[in-house]
Enzyme design. Structure first.
Site, short mmCIF file in Angstrom:
data_model
loop_
_atom_site.label_atom_id
_atom_site.label_comp_id
_atom_site.label_asym_id
_atom_site.label_seq_id
_atom_site.Cartn_x
_atom_site.Cartn_y
_atom_site.Cartn_z
N HIS A 123 0.82 -1.22 0.00
CA HIS A 123 0.00 0.00 0.00
C HIS A 123 0.85 1.27 0.00
CE1 HIS A 123 0.43 -0.15 4.52
NE2 HIS A 123 0.45 1.17 4.36
N ASP A 153 0.40 -7.70 1.67
CA ASP A 153 0.76 -6.29 1.70
C ASP A 153 2.28 -6.10 1.72
OD1 ASP A 153 0.34 -3.59 1.59
OD2 ASP A 153 -0.27 -3.35 3.68
N GLY A 225 3.31 6.79 8.06
CA GLY A 225 4.68 6.98 7.61
C GLY A 225 5.60 5.87 8.07
N ASN A 226 5.21 5.17 9.14
CA ASN A 226 5.96 4.00 9.60
C ASN A 226 5.74 2.78 8.72
OD1 ASN A 226 5.90 5.18 12.81
ND2 ASN A 226 7.66 3.98 12.16
N SER A 227 4.66 2.77 7.92
CA SER A 227 4.34 1.60 7.10
C SER A 227 5.52 1.20 6.24
CB SER A 227 3.13 1.90 6.21
OG SER A 227 1.96 1.99 6.97
N LEU A 282 -3.49 -26.02 2.28
CA LEU A 282 -3.84 -27.28 2.92
C LEU A 282 -5.07 -27.90 2.25
CD1 LEU A 282 -2.66 -28.80 5.37
CD2 LEU A 282 -4.43 -27.74 6.77
N GLY A 283 -6.05 -27.05 1.91
CA GLY A 283 -7.26 -27.54 1.22
C GLY A 283 -8.42 -27.80 2.15
#
Length: 466
Positions: A123, A153, A225-227, A282-283
């Site tokens: 993002h 992300d 801003g830390n993202s 895994l299903g």
């Protein structure tokens, strides 16, 4: 005189007996007030040695980890172009020139190799027309997007620097302990190279009702801003990529979330090797423990993951997992909830074999499950869930390509679409689930489109979407 002395001794002896009897029969409790002058401590102290994981904040040295990390965390600037429409009635009637204005978003990133590979959040760089990366020494570089994964992300960038760059090594996020000291390093509010300290508050935390996410939760201060910045332990090992906060104000209120390093590392390696993320599934489908039915059955208090369904031809199906099984452990990882299961499996690839420990009617069983590629997707525009065709499907429907509808939203249920095979969209053949997802994603909501299906009798059917 002797009589007086004898009388005195008898009196003292009788008084002692009387006092003892009073103490024995009439005093029920005795109280002792511990004062600062007494030698007996009121609170006992453990003799165990303290470590960085459990020591008090004044006993932990954060400086080494901070110095190592700030030089490996970068400032990411994302320039996008925004177009505006007509601004007045004259432009509306007589035409207007669409104007594009630049907008700059900022975030953080972590250098993970000396030759300039950088991991950040998807993002942070979404819809970018130009990306600039600024190092801690203020040198600036244009960045190239190598690959992205919206589900986790995570995005991978590359810059071409003249010299070898400082970088962080991935730590093992599975070994992070609740209560362990961590540092969050990033660029909140454009304040570069900001370091905050906190602890690991929780693991395998999901912000989605489905439980499909698995974050490390921390109380280290994280703000806009830390993202994309680093979450490191006191050794300076990268154990997470700071991603989100929970807040009603938009700023930090004590809850921050990071993508575990094991997941981020796997995404980066997949992008480098395959160009996209390889998901090993895994299903199974898991019961929603918050549903009324689950609460009625007591599943909301369950320790483990209740298998509500097993996908046909999946690894779970081939290994013999059944509806009603309760998954308690995968490999050596205890599984108490669905987010713990998905968090561990997100670090695996198709073809990996995992050892699943499960409870079946009170009996503990161990199954070796080979993870497989994603076999079903939800199509854009319709929300149909479709799967790739098996050999049996191809033989049964007399086709070599297409996708099988296995579930539809309630609004489409009256059309009897389930178990039919979509072979064409607007005359274009559909190969598999990836092709179907791409083609259905290009459907215009203003246009008229149709798709062709094959039913179980081998007959063609057409459906028009308007």
């Amino acid at each position: 005189m002797k009589k007086i002395a004898s009388l005195f001794l008898v009196s003292v002896f009788a008084g002692a007996i009387t006092l003892g009897a009073y103490k024995l029969f009439f005093e029920k409790e005795s109280y002792k007030w511990v004062t600062a002058q007494e030698e007996t401590p009121f609170v006992t102290t453990s003799n165990l040695d303290t470590s960085a994981r459990g020591a008090g904040i004044n006993e932990v040295d954060f400086t080494s980890a901070a110095e190592k990390t700030v030089n490996s965390v970068v400032h990411v600037k994302n320039m996008t172009m925004s177009s505006r429409g007509s601004s007045n009635i004259a432009e509306f009637f007589y035409g207007y020139e669409r104007k594009s204005t630049p907008q700059v978003g900022t975030g953080s990133g972590v250098i993970i190799s000396p030759d300039g590979y950088i991991v950040t959040n998807n993002h942070v760089i979404a819809n970018s027309s130009q990306l600039e990366v600024v190092l801690n020494n203020n040198k600036s570089y244009e960045a190239e997007v190598i690959g992205t994964d919206a589900d986790s992300d995570i995005a991978l960038l590359k810059i071409d620097a003249e010299d070898a760059l400082p970088y962080l090594a991935f730590g093992d996020s599975d070994n992070a302990k609740i209560g362990e000291w961590v540092l969050a390093v990033g660029n909140p509010f454009n304040l570069t190279s900001t370091v905050t300290a906190g602890i690991v508050s929780a693991k395998a935390r999901s912000l989605a009702p489905s439980g499909a996410q698995s974050f490390i939760q921390t109380d280290a201060a994280v703000n806009p801003g830390n993202s994309g910045g680093a979450l490191v332990n006191t050794n300076g090992d990268l154990i997470g990529i700071n991603t989100a906060i929970t807040s009603q104000t938009g700023s930090y209120i004590g809850y921050a979330f990071a993508v575990p390093s094991n997941i981020a590392k796997k995404v980066v390696e997949d992008i480098m090797e395959f160009g996209n993320v390889q998901k090993g599934l895994l299903g199974i489908s898991a019961a929603n423990t918050r549903s009324p039915l689950a609460i009625e059955k007591g599943l909301d208090e369950l320790e483990g993951v209740y298998v509500a369904g097993v996908e046909e031809d999946s690894g779970a199906d081939e290994a013999g997992l059944l509806e009603g099984d309760i998954i308690k452990k995968v490999d050596n990882v205890d599984i108490g909830k669905f987010s713990q299961l998905t968090g561990y499996l997100n670090s695996k690839r198709p073809g990996d074999v995992v050892q699943v420990t499960l409870d079946r009617d009170g009996e503990n069983l161990v199954k070796n499950v080979t993870l497989k590629k994603q076999n079903s997707v939800i199509l854009p525009a319709t929300s149909f869930r479709v799967k790739n065709l098996t050999k049996e499907d191809k033989k049964k429907f007399g086709v070599s390509k297409g996708v099988k509808i296995i579930d539809v939203p309630q609004g489409y249920s009256r059309y009897g679409l389930t178990n039919k095979v979509i072979i064409e969209l607007d005359g274009e053949p559909i190969e598999n689930i990836d092709d179907a997802k791409k083609q259905f994603g290009q459907i215009s909501r203003y246009g008229r489109t149709s798709f062709t299906m094959i039913n179980e009798n081998g007959e063609k059917e057409h459906m028009i979407l308007q």
